[in-house]
Design an enzyme around this catalytic site. Structure first.
Site, PDB file in Angstrom:
ATOM      1  N   LYS A 210       0.871  -1.178   0.000  1.00 33.29           N
ATOM      2  CA  LYS A 210       0.000   0.000   0.000  1.00 33.29           C
ATOM      3  C   LYS A 210       0.908   1.228   0.000  1.00 33.29           C
ATOM      4  CE  LYS A 210      -4.208   1.130   2.408  1.00 33.29           C
ATOM      5  NZ  LYS A 210      -5.391   0.426   2.528  1.00 33.29           N
ATOM      6  N   GLY A 211       0.562   2.241  -0.720  1.00 36.46           N
ATOM      7  CA  GLY A 211       1.391   3.451  -0.711  1.00 36.46           C
ATOM      8  C   GLY A 211       0.658   4.579  -1.389  1.00 36.46           C
ATOM      9  N   ARG A 212       1.409   5.650  -1.672  1.00 33.03           N
ATOM     10  CA  ARG A 212       0.787   6.797  -2.329  1.00 33.03           C
ATOM     11  C   ARG A 212       0.275   6.418  -3.718  1.00 33.03           C
ATOM     12  NH1 ARG A 212       5.280  11.389  -0.840  1.00 33.03           N
ATOM     13  NH2 ARG A 212       6.128   9.853   0.576  1.00 33.03           N
ATOM     14  N   TYR A 213       0.941   5.424  -4.321  1.00 35.44           N
ATOM     15  CA  TYR A 213       0.578   4.998  -5.675  1.00 35.44           C
ATOM     16  C   TYR A 213      -0.767   4.272  -5.713  1.00 35.44           C
ATOM     17  CZ  TYR A 213       2.047   0.494  -3.836  1.00 35.44           C
ATOM     18  OH  TYR A 213       2.146  -0.633  -3.048  1.00 35.44           O
ATOM     19  N   GLY A 214      -1.196   3.703  -4.573  1.00 35.41           N
ATOM     20  CA  GLY A 214      -2.402   2.867  -4.530  1.00 35.41           C
ATOM     21  C   GLY A 214      -2.125   1.602  -3.734  1.00 35.41           C
ATOM     22  N   ASP A 330      12.436   6.180 -12.346  1.00 34.24           N
ATOM     23  CA  ASP A 330      12.134   6.024 -10.913  1.00 34.24           C
ATOM     24  C   ASP A 330      12.676   4.681 -10.414  1.00 34.24           C
ATOM     25  OD1 ASP A 330      11.257   6.802  -8.429  1.00 34.24           O
ATOM     26  OD2 ASP A 330       9.154   6.275  -8.771  1.00 34.24           O
TER      27      ASP A 330
END
Ligand code: ADE
Length: 507
Positions: A210-214, A330
Site C-alpha cells: 500500500k502506498g501513495r501509488y495505490g 524512478d
C-alpha cells in the site's frame, strides 16, 4: 511531432472512422435509434449483479466463464470478436435480451420485410466509405513500413487468433495465452478485450502493498497467482503511461516485470485502474533486504540481473519485433521485485521516457509525477538536466542503479560482517527528505553513500564497489552505461564460476 506520433494519430483517426462507419451500417439494419439505451442483465464479478443500461447488451464466455453486461457505443466494436478460440461473445439490443442467451453465436441481422432495399443502400454506402478508408490506411502503413522499422505492433488478426495453440484437455495458463499472442503475429500482448475479460475473472486474495501509488494485491486467475496493482485516482497518469508502454513495446525479458493485462472499470461513478502482472512472492527488493542477507555470489547475481533489466530497457532494438529505448526515471529498490531464482525484475514503468534514434522520436509523456527524491541524480536536483536529450534520462537511471547496488551490498556478508538495511543517504538526510535536503547533500556538499571496509577485502564486492562509484560521477556523461555495468558484472560472474570449477577439479 515525430513520425511515430503522426502514424499513431493517423491510425487512431482511421480506426475511429472505420468503427463509426461500421456502426452506421449496422445501426441502419439492426437498431431502430442510435441513441436508444437498453436495459441489460448484468452479471460479472466486478461490475454489478443486477441490471445496467447501455448501447447494447453482451454475453461472453471465456474459457468457460460466462458474464453478462452492457457495452457503451465505443465498446460496440468488441461484439465482433468471434474467432478467438475459447472466447465467445454475443450482443443484442432488446430489453434484457442477454438474459436468455446461453450459447454465443453469430449475431443475426434481420431487416424488416420491405425495408430490404433501403437497408442495402444504407449498408452499401458506409461499407464503400469503409473500404476506401481501409485501403488508404493499408497503403499508408505499407509505405511507412517500407521506410523504417516499426515498434507499434497492431492487434492480432483473426487468422492469428485461430492459430492459437492451447494445450488439449487442460485449462490454459496465462503464460500459454500470452505466449500464443506474443510469439505469433504482432507480439506486444493480448488484445484489449481479452485483457479486460481476464481482469474481470480475477479474485483479489490479499493486499501485499500500500502506498501513495495505490495498492498491490495478490489475486488469482484460473488458480494461478497474479499481482494486481490498483492505482490511486491521483496517479492515473502512471497507469496510462505504463499501460501504453506495455501494450506498444515488446518488453518480455527475464528482468522486467511480466505484464498480463490492464483494465479500467467504473464503479459508483469512480474509475478503477488495474495493472495485472506476474506475482513474485518474495516481494520488492526493499522488502527482501529488510529480512534477508546475501553471500557475495548471491549479491552479484542480483546486481547483474538489475543491470541486465536496465540494459534491456535502455537499448533500442531494430527489427520487426524490435523496441525503442526506454529510460525508467524512478529506479529504486521498491520498484524492483525479487524472483525465486535469486534474480530481480524491474517494475513500474509509469514514468518511462521512450526514444527511437532511428525514427528521431522522443516521448517524455505527460505524467506530472517526478521520481523519488532520495534517488534523484545531482542534475535533477539542481535542475541542470537537459530534458530534451534522451541520454540525460538514462544517466539519471545509472545514478539510481549505483544506489540500488549499494543497498544490496550492505546486506552482503563478508568475513562474517553484514550491515543492517538502510536507504541511500540515511545518515545525511531525514526520513522523507525534501528536494532541498537532497540538493544540499548531493549537489552542494557532493556527498556519496559510504562503503564499508569489508567490501574491499572480497574480489566480487570490491569490483561492485568500484562500479557503484563510477555510477555516481557528478558529471552525467562520465558515468558508466548500463551495458558497461552489465559487462563488468558478467565478467566477474564468469570468472567466479571458473574459479569455483577449478577449485572443484583440484579437490
Ligand atoms: N509488489 C508489487 N508488485 C508485486 C508483484 N508483482 N508481485 C509481488 N509483490 C509485489
Amino acid at each position: 511531432m515525430g513520425r511515430a506520433t503522426t502514424l499513431k494519430a493517423l491510425l487512431s483517426t482511421a480506426w475511429l472512422v472505420c468503427v463509426l462507419a461500421d456502426q452506421l451500417a449496422d445501426d441502419s439494419s439492426t437498431k431502430e435509434g442510435a441513441n436508444d439505451r437498453v436495459e441489460c442483465v448484468c452479471a460479472n464479478r466486478h461490475e454489478c449483479t443486477d441490471t445496467c443500461f447501455g448501447y447494447v447488451c453482451f454475453f461472453t464466455v471465456v474459457h468457460g466463464y460466462a458474464s453478462r453486461g452492457c457495452f457503451e457505443l465505443q465498446q460496440y466494436e468488441q461484439c465482433r470478436s468471434h474467432s478467438i478460440p475459447d472466447f465467445h461473445i454475443n450482443c443484442c439490443s432488446e430489453h434484457l435480451c442477454n438474459f436468455n442467451l446461453t450459447e454465443p453465436k453469430e449475431p443475426e441481422v434481420n431487416p424488416e420485410p420491405g425495408a430490404a432495399d433501403s437497408a442495402i443502400m444504407l449498408v452499401a454506402v458506409p461499407l464503400l466509405i469503409l473500404l476506401i478508408v481501409a485501403m488508404a490506411v493499408c497503403a499508408l502503413v505499407v509505405w511507412l513500413r517500407s521506410r523504417k522499422p516499426h515498434y507499434r505492433l497492431t492487434h492480432m488478426d483473426d487468422h492469428d487468433a485461430t492459430m492459437m495453440k492451447v494445450p488439449a484437455g487442460a485449462d490454459p495458463t496465462y503464460g500459454d495465452i500470452f505466449d500464443e499472442f506474443c510469439t505469433s503475429g504482432s507480439g506486444t500482448g493480448l488484445p484489449y478485450l481479452v485483457q479486460r475479460t481476464m481482469a474481470r475473472q480475477i479474485s483479489l486474495v490479499e493486499c501485499v502493498g500500500k502506498g501513495r501509488y495505490g495498492e498491490v494485491w495478490r489475486g488469482t486467475w484460473m488458480g494461478e497467482s497474479v499481482a494486481v496493482k490498483i492505482f490511486s485516482s491521483r496517479d492515473e497518469q502512471s497507469w496510462f503511461r505504463e499501460t501504453e508502454i506495455y501494450n506498444t513495446v515488446q518488453l518480455r525479458h527475464d528482468n522486467i516485470l511480466g505484464f498480463i493485462a490492464s483494465d479500467m472499470t467504473s464503479k459508483n461513478s469512480s474509475t478503477q485502474l488495474w495493472l495485472i502482472t506476474h506475482f513474485h512472492e518474495l516481494g520488492s527488493l526493499y522488502d527482501f533486504l529488510q529480512y534477508s542477507s546475501l553471500d557475495p555470489e548471491g549479491c552479484l547475481r542480483m546486481c547483474l540481473s538489475v543491470a541486465s533489466g536496465l540494459v534491456h530497457l535502455h537499448t533500442e532494438i531494430l527489427s520487426t519485433q524490435g523496441k525503442p529505448a526506454i529510460a525508467h526515471r524512478d529506479l529504486k529498490s521498491r520498484n524492483i521485485l525479487v524472483k525465486r531464482n535469486g534474480q530481480c525484475c524491474i517494475a513500474d514503468l509509469g514514468l518511462g521516457v521512450i526514444h527511437s534514434q532511428s525514427n528521431d522520436y522522443l516521448d517524455v509523456g505527460t505524467n506530472p509525477r517526478v521520481g523519488t527524491k532520495r534517488y534523484m541524480a545531482p542534475e535533477v536536483l539542481d535542475e541542470s538536466i537537459r530534458v530534451d536529450v534522451f541520454e540525460s534520462y538514462k544517466q539519471t537511471d545509472i545514478w539510481a542503479l549505483g544506489l540500488v547496488l549499494w543497498e544490496i551490498s550492505r546486506r552482503t556478508v563478508v568475513n562474517g560482517i553484514v550491515e543492517d538495511y538502510r536507504p541511500p543517504f540515511f545518515d545525511m538526510v531525514p526520513s522523507d527528505p525534501s528536494f532541498e535536503d537532497m540538493r544540499k547533500v548531493v549537489c552542494v556538499d557532493q556527498h556519496r553513500p559510504s562503503l564499508h571496509n569489508r567490501l574491499y577485502s572480497h574480489p566480487i564486492l570490491s569490483s561492485i564497489a568500484k562500479v557503484m562509484k563510477e555510477c555516481w560521477f557528478q558529471s552525467p556523461p562520465a558515468r558508466l552505461t548500463a551495458l558497461r555495468v552489465r559487462k563488468t558484472l558478467s565478467k566477474l560472474d564468469q570468472d567466479t564460476d571458473q574459479g569455483t570449477d577449478k577449485l572443484k577439479q583440484d579437490v
